[in-house]
Design an enzyme around this catalytic site. Structure first.
Site, PDB file in Angstrom:
ATOM      1  N   MET A  30       0.836  -1.198   0.000  1.00 22.48           N
ATOM      2  CA  MET A  30       0.000   0.000   0.000  1.00 22.48           C
ATOM      3  C   MET A  30       0.877   1.257   0.000  1.00 22.48           C
ATOM      4  SD  MET A  30      -3.381  -1.036   2.065  1.00 22.48           S
ATOM      5  CE  MET A  30      -2.766  -0.843   3.710  1.00 22.48           C
ATOM      6  N   ALA A  32       4.049   4.024   0.907  1.00 21.54           N
ATOM      7  CA  ALA A  32       4.769   4.591   2.055  1.00 21.54           C
ATOM      8  C   ALA A  32       5.829   3.566   2.475  1.00 21.54           C
ATOM      9  CB  ALA A  32       3.833   4.953   3.205  1.00 21.54           C
ATOM     10  N   HIS A  34       9.041   1.223   3.338  1.00 24.81           N
ATOM     11  CA  HIS A  34      10.148   1.236   4.303  1.00 24.81           C
ATOM     12  C   HIS A  34      11.000  -0.006   4.053  1.00 24.81           C
ATOM     13  CE1 HIS A  34       7.718  -1.752   6.285  1.00 24.81           C
ATOM     14  NE2 HIS A  34       6.715  -0.890   6.440  1.00 24.81           N
ATOM     15  N   GLY A  36      11.211  -2.796   5.478  1.00 19.06           N
ATOM     16  CA  GLY A  36      10.475  -4.072   5.505  1.00 19.06           C
ATOM     17  C   GLY A  36       9.949  -4.408   4.114  1.00 19.06           C
ATOM     18  N   HIS A  37       9.312  -3.430   3.476  1.00 19.68           N
ATOM     19  CA  HIS A  37       8.829  -3.638   2.110  1.00 19.68           C
ATOM     20  C   HIS A  37      10.007  -3.955   1.171  1.00 19.68           C
ATOM     21  CE1 HIS A  37       5.564  -0.652   3.407  1.00 19.68           C
ATOM     22  NE2 HIS A  37       4.869  -1.724   3.074  1.00 19.68           N
ATOM     23  N   GLN A  61     -10.467  -2.908   2.120  1.00 19.05           N
ATOM     24  CA  GLN A  61      -9.966  -3.614   3.309  1.00 19.05           C
ATOM     25  C   GLN A  61      -9.935  -2.725   4.545  1.00 19.05           C
ATOM     26  OE1 GLN A  61      -6.082  -4.412   1.353  1.00 19.05           O
ATOM     27  NE2 GLN A  61      -5.186  -4.010   3.352  1.00 19.05           N
ATOM     28  N   GLN A 154      -2.690 -12.418   7.619  1.00 22.08           N
ATOM     29  CA  GLN A 154      -2.890 -12.171   6.180  1.00 22.08           C
ATOM     30  C   GLN A 154      -2.114 -13.195   5.346  1.00 22.08           C
ATOM     31  OE1 GLN A 154      -2.753  -8.118   4.250  1.00 22.08           O
ATOM     32  NE2 GLN A 154      -0.654  -8.713   3.871  1.00 22.08           N
TER      33      GLN A 154
END
Ligand code: AMP
Length: 283
Positions: A30, A32, A34, A36-37, A61, A154
């Site tokens: 989604m 923004a 960081h 982790g992505h 969602q 998820q």
């Protein structure tokens, strides 16, 4: 990096890749973005010929209008970050493009996984997630989809969807990336006030202490201990803390040998809802 806003253009490009026998690793996000992505994107790039990322804040969602409206949007910076890890393709559609003008959830049966934790507290959340991820898989046709264990429920639900709908894609779960103080990286962290940001590492610290207690106490006792800790905290409000079987996500009372357990937590730091989870060992 090639950037597409239109699914028909993207599909044409993907069909060229397929005719060249290129493998595709896909990371839905989604935005923004960081570290982790980016860890997921690096993995997708490492293990496949082509890395495709989508950035789309999926309205179906969200059960909280303000959370949707205030979700951080940093597309220009996201593009720079994706280029820095050699991402090949970005799909950043409008809702109308990806949903064909009909922005609605399908309803899914995930064999009960959807009724626990996030499913209990965020009405319709996993129908929204299932709908968008299935649509994105149909557009991108990836060989492998990469998902973070940050959103462990998820991840399990996507695996279930792939299995039940026979989707031709492999799903890989990737480790949780944390800030130096232990707070799980999240796009929503940028919305925390200074005070709440400073308080937030308490979440992971408490998870680690709870994991230690799980060695000598049963699940019910550990849950009660965590609830007490949060009751005393002046800035963080616990929504749930659950110790569950990793496969079924059913809450447990006592650990059994040879089963995998994980603790799941959702906390409000002011208006911002944060989630985290940790693997529990059973003795
Ligand atoms: P989001 O943009 O929050 O929808 O997340 C997109 C993907 O990145 C999902 O598979 C998330 O689980 C994953 N992700 C988000 N935060 C982290 C993190 N801190 N560590 C690892 N993966 C993450």
């Amino acid at each position: 990096m090639k950037i597409f806003q239109s699914k028909s253009e993207l599909k044409k490009y993907i069909s060229h890749l397929k005719s060249d026998k290129k493998t595709i690793g896909f990371v839905p996000t989604m935005g923004a973005l960081h570290q982790g992505h980016l860890s997921l994107v690096k993995k997708a790039k490492d293990k496949n010929d082509v890395a495709v990322v989508s950035i789309f804040v999926n309205p179906t969602q969200f059960d909280n209008k303000e959370d949707l409206e205030k979700y951080p949007k940093t597309l220009e910076n996201d593009i720079k970050l994706l280029e820095s890890v050699n991402c090949d393709v970005l799909y950043a559609p409008t809702a109308d493009d990806v949903y064909d003008g009909n922005v609605k959830s399908e309803s899914f049966d995930f064999d009960g996984l959807e009724h626990q934790m996030e499913g209990k507290f965020r009405d319709g959340h996993f129908d929204g997630v299932g709908t968008i991820v299935k649509a994105l898989f149909e557009i991108v046709t990836p060989d492998v989809g990469y998902f973070g264990k940050k959103d462990f429920q998820q991840l399990q639900i996507i695996k279930k969807m792939v299995e039940k709908h026979n989707l031709p894609v492999k799903i890989k779960g990737m480790p949780i990336f944390r800030e130096e103080d232990g707070l799980a990286m999240s796009s929503r962290n940028t919305r925390l006030t200074k005070e709440h940001r400073e308080a937030a590492p308490f979440i992971y610290k408490t998870l680690k202490k709870a994991r230690k207690k799980f060695g000598t106490k049963n699940a019910k006792e550990v849950v009660a201990w965590v609830e007490k800790k949060f009751k005393k905290h002046p800035l963080l409000e616990l929504e749930y803390f659950t110790i569950a079987n990793e496969a079924t996500l059913q809450p447990i009372e006592n650990a059994e040998p040879n089963k995998k357990y994980r603790a799941f937590i959702a906390v409000y730091a002011g208006d911002i809802r944060l989630i985290d989870n940790i693997r529990f060992k059973n003795n």
